[in-house]
Scaffold this active site. Structure first.
Site, PDB file in Angstrom:
ATOM      1  N   ASP A 236      28.498  16.641  10.751  1.00 44.19           N
ATOM      2  CA  ASP A 236      27.624  15.563  10.249  1.00 44.19           C
ATOM      3  C   ASP A 236      27.940  14.255  10.961  1.00 44.19           C
ATOM      4  O   ASP A 236      27.047  13.495  11.353  1.00 44.19           O
ATOM      5  CB  ASP A 236      27.743  15.428   8.720  1.00 44.19           C
ATOM      6  CG  ASP A 236      29.165  15.596   8.206  1.00 44.19           C
ATOM      7  OD1 ASP A 236      30.040  16.016   8.990  1.00 44.19           O
ATOM      8  OD2 ASP A 236      29.410  15.311   7.028  1.00 44.19           O
TER       9      ASP A 236
ATOM     10  N   ASP B  70      19.703  20.137  20.603  1.00 49.97           N
ATOM     11  CA  ASP B  70      18.342  19.589  20.566  1.00 49.97           C
ATOM     12  C   ASP B  70      18.378  18.079  20.346  1.00 49.97           C
ATOM     13  O   ASP B  70      17.632  17.332  20.963  1.00 49.97           O
ATOM     14  CB  ASP B  70      17.519  20.243  19.453  1.00 49.97           C
ATOM     15  CG  ASP B  70      16.708  21.424  19.971  1.00 49.97           C
ATOM     16  OD1 ASP B  70      17.096  21.971  21.032  1.00 49.97           O
ATOM     17  OD2 ASP B  70      15.711  21.799  19.337  1.00 49.97           O
TER      18      ASP B  70
ATOM     19  N   ASP C  73      23.122  24.724  18.147  1.00 52.36           N
ATOM     20  CA  ASP C  73      21.663  24.808  18.188  1.00 52.36           C
ATOM     21  C   ASP C  73      21.063  23.457  17.816  1.00 52.36           C
ATOM     22  O   ASP C  73      20.178  22.913  18.495  1.00 52.36           O
ATOM     23  CB  ASP C  73      21.220  25.897  17.184  1.00 52.36           C
ATOM     24  CG  ASP C  73      19.771  26.293  17.368  1.00 52.36           C
ATOM     25  OD1 ASP C  73      19.087  25.712  18.228  1.00 52.36           O
ATOM     26  OD2 ASP C  73      19.310  27.190  16.636  1.00 52.36           O
TER      27      ASP C  73
ATOM     28  N   LYS D 151      33.148  22.028  10.874  1.00 55.57           N
ATOM     29  CA  LYS D 151      32.984  21.545   9.494  1.00 55.57           C
ATOM     30  C   LYS D 151      34.231  21.981   8.737  1.00 55.57           C
ATOM     31  O   LYS D 151      34.183  22.648   7.695  1.00 55.57           O
ATOM     32  CB  LYS D 151      31.688  22.145   8.908  1.00 55.57           C
ATOM     33  CG  LYS D 151      31.255  21.571   7.593  1.00 55.57           C
ATOM     34  CD  LYS D 151      30.744  20.140   7.665  1.00 55.57           C
ATOM     35  CE  LYS D 151      30.454  19.606   6.278  1.00 55.57           C
ATOM     36  NZ  LYS D 151      30.305  18.145   6.241  1.00 55.57           N
TER      37      LYS D 151
ATOM     38  N   TYR E 279      24.368  33.469  13.224  1.00 55.49           N
ATOM     39  CA  TYR E 279      23.168  34.170  13.678  1.00 55.49           C
ATOM     40  C   TYR E 279      23.399  35.676  13.813  1.00 55.49           C
ATOM     41  O   TYR E 279      22.467  36.452  13.903  1.00 55.49           O
ATOM     42  CB  TYR E 279      22.657  33.601  15.019  1.00 55.49           C
ATOM     43  CG  TYR E 279      22.137  32.186  14.914  1.00 55.49           C
ATOM     44  CD1 TYR E 279      22.005  31.571  13.693  1.00 55.49           C
ATOM     45  CD2 TYR E 279      21.777  31.462  16.043  1.00 55.49           C
ATOM     46  CE1 TYR E 279      21.543  30.278  13.581  1.00 55.49           C
ATOM     47  CE2 TYR E 279      21.308  30.156  15.948  1.00 55.49           C
ATOM     48  CZ  TYR E 279      21.202  29.570  14.702  1.00 55.49           C
ATOM     49  OH  TYR E 279      20.743  28.278  14.596  1.00 55.49           O
TER      50      TYR E 279
END
Ligand code: NAD
Length: 356
Positions: free
Chosen positions: A224, A252, A248, A192, A142
């Site tokens: 994943d 959620d 992020d 990852k 970001y």
């Protein structure tokens, strides 16, 4: 103790839920003999309307004079077509950066009275869910550069850069280890590393820091796989630590496991300041109707007392008051089920404040 807190109600349902948070805060302060020194300032759309910018200097100044900040939410259709620099969400990104809030903490704990709100199967939920997502908030993709949309050989190319320094990773990972020490002493680091170099560095730092925390069990998961495991075995997690982008998404996902957006609090912590806010947005569809669920903000107040002022007993009183109120069957519309009693946002705040 004197508690200096800056309130940033923001837009939409923000002012409604912050009002209820303050109601409960005042009840706690009275019960435990603390004095409150509350400041209030504008952020987001409300600040754009008044000052022409989403994070005015005056707001930042007031926040820096306090140790803790309670924020409602920002945004709404009124500002949706504004240029990027004049969007309400810009105020949020800016305040996180300005206050050095590098860690976002999202507790995901199933409130027993809200078990029926979970999207997961009963047999999974019954095993109990109590985990904490720790997301790095001021680095990663970001913020990394180069970024932008450029023209290259006659076509447009979009670029963002996922970048972490060793020090940035170490700072968030150490905090996660410290938090794990106070909980069930298990840390899951999500990356990852099978594809990304930045993740390989992340994993390397976790392995280095782990030596200082021999009591904590460490697990590494690819993002994943973590997304799958969160819904298939949420009961087996304690603290999850990850970077900005993965955090992020996973926070959620973890949030809906336990129920409504209206019940999920968060804390964003830095070295000096803590900012506390519900994870939901400004919910323009229900704003101004006194029907929002204030529980996420009220639990954010509990986190504020616990993390910024070290007042765990006071925080515990709020969590218990929420559970008791739900135990009596009171529900705002978003969590209402047949046979339970529908209450407004302000009534929910009244009931919880009374139980403190
Ligand atoms: P939202 O979280 O505002 O709302 C999603 C849905 O959940 C809506 O149906 C809403 O009514 C409901 N909801 C949310 N909070 C609730 C509560 N406390 N009680 C009952 N119901 C609740 O997300 P959105 O609709 O995608 O976004 C609306 C605006 O909020 C946008 O401008 C967005 O940019 C902004 N936003 C701000 C934040 C923030 O301030 N941190 C976070 C997310 C979205």
């Amino acid at each position: 103790m004197e508690l200096e807190i800056c309130l940033l109600p923001g837009d939409g349902i923000g002012p409604e839920v912050v009002r209820e948070g303050v109601k409960v805060l005042k009840a706690v302060a009275q019960k435990f003999g603390h004095t409150l020194k509350l400041e209030e300032a504008f952020i987001g759309g409300a600040a754009i309307d008044k000052y022409g910018e989403p994070l005015p200097a005056e707001t930042l100044k007031k926040c820096k004079e306090c140790k803790a900040i309670l924020l409602g939410a920002v945004g709404g259709p009124k500002w949706d077509n504004n240029p990027p620099e004049l969007r309400p969400e810009k105020g949020l990104l800016a305040i996180r950066k300005e206050l050095g809030l590098f860690a976002n903490l999202r507790p995901v704990k199933l409130i027993p009275q809200l078990q029926e709100s979970s999207v997961l199967r009963k047999d999974i939920v019954e095993k109990g869910i109590d985990l904490l997502v720790v997301r790095e908030l001021t680095g990663g993709i970001y913020f990394g550069t180069p970024k932008g949309i450029f023209e290259e050989q006659g076509q447009l190319v979009g670029i963002n850069t996922m970048r972490y320094t060793e020090a940035e990773v170490e700072r968030i990972v150490r905090l996660a280890f410290e938090l794990a020490l106070k909980r069930k002493k298990k840390l899951t680091s999500v990356d990852k590393a099978n594809v990304l170099e930045v993740s390989r560095l992340w994993r390397q730092v976790v392995e280095k820091v782990k030596v200082d925390y021999p009591e904590v069990e460490v697990e590494h998961l690819y993002v994943d796989n973590a997304a799958m495991q969160l819904v298939s075995r949420p009961y087996s997690f304690d603290v999850l630590v990850t970077g900005n982008l993965f955090g992020d998404i996973l926070s959620d996902e973890a949030g809906v496991i336990t129920g409504s957006l209206g019940t999920l609090p968060s804390a964003s912590l830095g070295k000096e300041f803590g900012l506390y806010e519900p994870i939901h947005g400004s919910a323009p569809d229900i704003a101004g109707q006194d029907m929002a669920n204030p529980i996420a903000t009220i639990m954010s107040v509990a986190m504020l007392l616990e993390y910024s002022f070290n007042l765990s007993e006071e925080a515990g009183a709020i969590y218990r008051a929420v559970e008791q109120t739900l135990g009596f069957g009171y529900r705002t519309k978003d969590i209402l089920r047949p046979g339970l009693k529908k209450v407004s946002c302000s009534q929910m705040g009244d009931f919880i404040a009374m139980q403190v």
